[in-house]
Design a protein around this motif. Structure first.
Motif, short mmCIF file in Angstrom:
data_model
loop_
_atom_site.label_atom_id
_atom_site.label_comp_id
_atom_site.label_asym_id
_atom_site.label_seq_id
_atom_site.Cartn_x
_atom_site.Cartn_y
_atom_site.Cartn_z
N SER A 85 -17.96 -59.48 -57.18
CA SER A 85 -17.97 -59.42 -55.70
C SER A 85 -18.12 -57.98 -55.21
CB SER A 85 -16.69 -60.04 -55.15
OG SER A 85 -15.54 -59.38 -55.67
N TYR A 86 -19.19 -57.31 -55.63
CA TYR A 86 -19.33 -55.91 -55.23
C TYR A 86 -19.83 -55.79 -53.78
CZ TYR A 86 -24.27 -56.61 -56.68
OH TYR A 86 -25.56 -57.07 -56.83
N ASP A 87 -19.37 -54.72 -53.13
CA ASP A 87 -19.72 -54.45 -51.74
C ASP A 87 -20.84 -53.43 -51.60
OD1 ASP A 87 -17.36 -55.93 -50.35
OD2 ASP A 87 -16.39 -54.66 -51.84
N GLY A 88 -20.96 -52.56 -52.59
CA GLY A 88 -22.00 -51.54 -52.56
C GLY A 88 -22.72 -51.46 -53.88
N TRP A 89 -24.00 -51.11 -53.82
CA TRP A 89 -24.83 -51.02 -55.03
C TRP A 89 -25.39 -49.61 -55.14
CZ3 TRP A 89 -25.52 -53.61 -59.37
CH2 TRP A 89 -26.63 -53.31 -60.17
N ALA A 90 -25.17 -48.99 -56.28
CA ALA A 90 -25.64 -47.63 -56.52
C ALA A 90 -26.81 -47.64 -57.49
CB ALA A 90 -24.50 -46.78 -57.09
N ALA A 91 -27.88 -46.99 -57.11
CA ALA A 91 -29.01 -46.75 -58.02
C ALA A 91 -29.39 -45.29 -57.86
CB ALA A 91 -30.19 -47.66 -57.67
N THR A 92 -29.42 -44.56 -58.96
CA THR A 92 -29.58 -43.11 -58.85
C THR A 92 -30.98 -42.68 -58.42
OG1 THR A 92 -29.98 -43.02 -61.25
CG2 THR A 92 -27.74 -42.60 -60.48
N THR A 93 -31.92 -43.63 -58.31
CA THR A 93 -33.23 -43.28 -57.75
C THR A 93 -33.25 -43.45 -56.23
OG1 THR A 93 -33.98 -45.53 -58.22
CG2 THR A 93 -34.54 -43.82 -59.83
N ASP A 94 -32.15 -43.89 -55.65
CA ASP A 94 -32.05 -44.06 -54.20
C ASP A 94 -32.21 -42.69 -53.52
OD1 ASP A 94 -30.89 -44.27 -51.51
OD2 ASP A 94 -30.13 -46.22 -52.14
N PRO A 95 -33.09 -42.57 -52.52
CA PRO A 95 -33.30 -41.27 -51.85
C PRO A 95 -32.02 -40.69 -51.26
CG PRO A 95 -35.03 -42.82 -51.25
CD PRO A 95 -34.01 -43.60 -52.01
N ARG A 96 -31.10 -41.54 -50.83
CA ARG A 96 -29.85 -41.04 -50.24
C ARG A 96 -29.01 -40.34 -51.31
NH1 ARG A 96 -27.87 -46.68 -47.84
NH2 ARG A 96 -28.40 -47.16 -50.02
N HIS A 97 -29.02 -40.88 -52.51
CA HIS A 97 -28.30 -40.25 -53.62
C HIS A 97 -28.99 -38.93 -54.00
CE1 HIS A 97 -26.18 -39.77 -57.42
NE2 HIS A 97 -27.35 -39.69 -58.04
N GLU A 98 -30.31 -38.95 -54.07
CA GLU A 98 -31.05 -37.74 -54.43
C GLU A 98 -30.75 -36.61 -53.45
OE1 GLU A 98 -35.69 -36.25 -54.76
OE2 GLU A 98 -35.16 -38.28 -55.46
N ARG A 99 -30.71 -36.93 -52.15
CA ARG A 99 -30.42 -35.89 -51.15
C ARG A 99 -29.02 -35.32 -51.35
NH1 ARG A 99 -33.46 -39.38 -47.70
NH2 ARG A 99 -31.57 -40.45 -47.02
N CYS A 100 -28.07 -36.19 -51.66
CA CYS A 100 -26.69 -35.74 -51.86
C CYS A 100 -26.60 -34.82 -53.08
CB CYS A 100 -25.76 -36.95 -52.02
SG CYS A 100 -24.02 -36.53 -52.22
N VAL A 101 -27.23 -35.21 -54.17
CA VAL A 101 -27.21 -34.40 -55.39
C VAL A 101 -27.82 -33.02 -55.12
CG1 VAL A 101 -28.17 -34.17 -57.73
CG2 VAL A 101 -27.24 -36.38 -56.97
N GLN A 102 -28.94 -33.01 -54.43
CA GLN A 102 -29.62 -31.73 -54.18
C GLN A 102 -28.82 -30.83 -53.24
OE1 GLN A 102 -33.59 -33.09 -53.00
NE2 GLN A 102 -34.34 -32.62 -55.06
N ARG A 103 -28.13 -31.42 -52.28
CA ARG A 103 -27.30 -30.61 -51.37
C ARG A 103 -26.12 -30.00 -52.13
NH1 ARG A 103 -26.04 -33.42 -45.67
NH2 ARG A 103 -25.00 -31.39 -45.44
N ILE A 104 -25.55 -30.76 -53.05
CA ILE A 104 -24.45 -30.23 -53.86
C ILE A 104 -24.95 -29.11 -54.76
CG2 ILE A 104 -22.92 -30.81 -55.80
CD1 ILE A 104 -22.48 -33.54 -54.45
N LEU A 105 -26.11 -29.30 -55.37
CA LEU A 105 -26.69 -28.25 -56.21
C LEU A 105 -26.94 -26.97 -55.42
CD1 LEU A 105 -29.21 -30.42 -58.26
CD2 LEU A 105 -27.28 -29.15 -59.22
N MET A 106 -27.49 -27.11 -54.22
CA MET A 106 -27.75 -25.93 -53.38
C MET A 106 -26.45 -25.20 -53.05
SD MET A 106 -30.91 -25.19 -52.80
CE MET A 106 -30.61 -24.04 -51.46
N GLU A 107 -25.43 -25.97 -52.70
CA GLU A 107 -24.14 -25.37 -52.35
C GLU A 107 -23.55 -24.61 -53.52
OE1 GLU A 107 -19.58 -26.74 -51.27
OE2 GLU A 107 -21.22 -28.14 -50.87
#
Length: 533
Positions: A85-107
């Motif tokens: 009964s999952y509420d959220g689905w994560a896929a690391t190719t999702d653009p929202r995840h990619e943006r988050c990863v790149q913002r963390i890397l920049m910081e």
């Protein structure tokens, strides 16, 4: 809010029983917290990047995304089949995840926590990481767990992991909730002493690996799969999400986070890299997630692996034994945090004994006797005799033990407590012998009391079982016509008297049909053939 996540599954192979166990365990815990009236968000998903995915895609003659999507579909289909009964689905190719990863890397780069250097060393293709001398065996070679090991000389980007060493050791030592069960904490502390010889390489050159999230400040490199994948726990919880995003609000989910992971990825990924990354981006100690570390399902004492060819397919088990038998076995025959040996004979035994023979038979007999002796109407005479009083005490102890065990994620112990009370109920039937009481009109009150106590216990047991077997629980409560009476109940608010005097129940139907052996099936078929003649 209770935020629970599982390790995201790597899309370089089909799902196996270890994946299924982790998801069922997380699902049971999520359902338990929902039963307690908590708002719950369960996240699971897939890790789609990395060298192994790229290599598998090349062999299959498709793009990495096509290959990852094909494997992802297998995971999604299995989780649907198992009722996750999952509420959220994560896929690391999702653009929202990619943006988050790149913002963390920049910081991290802007704060001087990333740097570039050349390195010569040995590299494990299977684990996608550089190895050091501490990974060598006594003979000087690298063990088979690393797969093909090659020597590489290349330039890469590094995260200043060693800067986090002192903080991490102190944090783990003083925390009582970061790693559970507690003996896993001791393993982690030992690993921390040996882990900080080098900083963490967080990139791979595009000329060697193109399937990954590009570094925002150096397009010739992609992000190391583990650095990318770990961030899913916060990226899909809304960390650094853009305004208007459909993702949850991060402050609503975090820090109430419980990450359910296998013991094989505690060190170094989740126990060292992940808290170090979170601390580096500014999360305080009190915002660190908890890690619930489960053991492995082994086969005859050996770890299951594709190399050994002893992987157990959960789809085949569900085909053969049914989804409910599989779900029950996966959380009943293993103590959370420890290893267990997979045994299909025990799967059948536990299902047939604890569900079909004990709980199912209790519900069936109690309803049958109520229909036969009381017209399907529950009565509740005043007062208790000694046996009935003992049964009520058994129920109270069971519910307390069940809740304590579930709150500590010890599902097997919770089910053991429930089964102990079911056995007490079946013993109560044999001692009370309602069929004998029904022969004496003057004992009508004692008969009504006995049946009322049995049906009340069935209602409580069916309700609690809902976090493990929701469909079976629903079927039992439907026969008891008790679902509406329990609609606003939580485990803590359960009390005697769910079924009031005058309550009507329905005729029983088998909730847990026995799993028959081939020999039993043959005998049954022969018996049916004889009847038709």
């Amino acid at each position: 809010m209770f935020y629970i996540t599982t390790a995201i599954d790597y899309t370089n192979g089909s799902p196996h029983i270890g994946h299924a166990y982790e998801k069922v365990l997380a699902d049971v815990l999520a359902r338990w917290h929902r039963m307690q009236g908590e708002e719950v968000y369960l996240l699971t998903g897939v890790d789609q990047h990395g060298q192994k995915v790229q290599q598998s895609a090349e062999k299959a003659g498709v793009s990495p995304q096509e290959y990852a999507n094909e494997v992802t579909a297998q995971f999604i289909a299995l989780w649907k089949r198992l009722g996750i009964s999952y509420d959220g689905w994560a896929a690391t190719t999702d653009p929202r995840h990619e943006r988050c990863v790149q913002r963390i890397l920049m910081e991290l780069k802007e704060r001087g926590l990333l740097y570039k250097k050349s390195y010569t060393g040995f590299y494990s293709v299977r684990q996608e990481q550089f190895l050091t001398d501490k990974e060598r065996r006594e003979g000087g070679d690298f063990g088979p767990e690393w797969g093909d090991v090659i020597e590489l000389e290349e330039e890469n980007w590094y995260f200043r992991l060693t800067d986090q060493a002192e903080w991490l050791k102190g944090f783990v030592e003083k925390s009582s909730s970061f790693v559970l069960p507690n003996f896993r904490k001791q393993e982690l502390l030992y690993a921390i002493e040996r882990a900080f010889d080098n900083d963490l390489c967080i990139s791979r050159p595009k000329e060697r690996l193109s399937w990954g999230i590009p570094l925002p400040f150096d397009p010739n490199f992609v992000t190391y799969v583990w650095f990318d994948a770990l961030i899913n726990y916060i990226s899909f919880a809304g960390y650094l999400a853009e305004e208007g995003s459909a993702l949850p609000r991060f402050e609503k989910l975090w820090p109430a986070a419980c990450e359910v992971i296998g013991k094989d990825i505690l060190v170094p990924a989740h126990g060292i890299y992940w808290p170090a990354m979170l601390h580096a981006i500014g999360l305080p100690d009190e915002d660190m997630p908890g890690l619930l570390v489960h053991g492995w399902w082994n086969l005859k004492g050996s770890k299951m692996s594709k190399t050994l060819g002893n992987i157990v397919d959960p789809n085949e088990l569900a085909d053969k034994f049914g989804v409910e038998a599989l779900r029950y076995y996966l959380v009943r025959d293993i103590k959370t945090g420890h290893d267990a040996d997979f045994d299909p004979d025990r799967l059948v035994m536990l299902y047939n004994t604890e569900l079909a023979n004990d709980l199912g038979n209790l519900c069936n007999r109690s309803l049958n006797m109520c229909m036969k002796y009381s017209g399907g109407i529950v009565s509740a005479p005043e007062g208790d005799d000694e046996l009935s009083s003992e049964l009520r005490l058994s129920l109270s102890k069971m519910e307390s033990s069940f809740s304590d065990a579930m709150n500590q994620a010890q599902v097997s112990e919770a089910l053991a407590a429930l089964n102990a009370h079911v056995k007490a109920c079946n013993s109560y039937i044999e001692q009370k012998q309602p069929w004998a009481l029904a022969k004496s009109p003057e004992k009508k009150s004692e008969l009504d009391r006995a049946l009322g106590h049995l049906l009340e216990s069935c209602a409580h047991a069916a309700f609690l079982l809902g976090c493990v077997l929701p469909d079976a629980s629903s079927r039992m409560l439907t026969q008891l016509d008790a679902a509406r009476l329990l609609q606003d109940k939580t485990p803590d608010s359960l009390a005697w008297g769910i079924l009031p005097a005058g309550h009507s129940v329905h005729a029983p139907a088998p909730v847990f049909p026995r799993i028959l052996s081939e020999e039993e099936k043959a005998r049954s078929a022969a018996k049916m053939a004889g009847r038709r003649k």
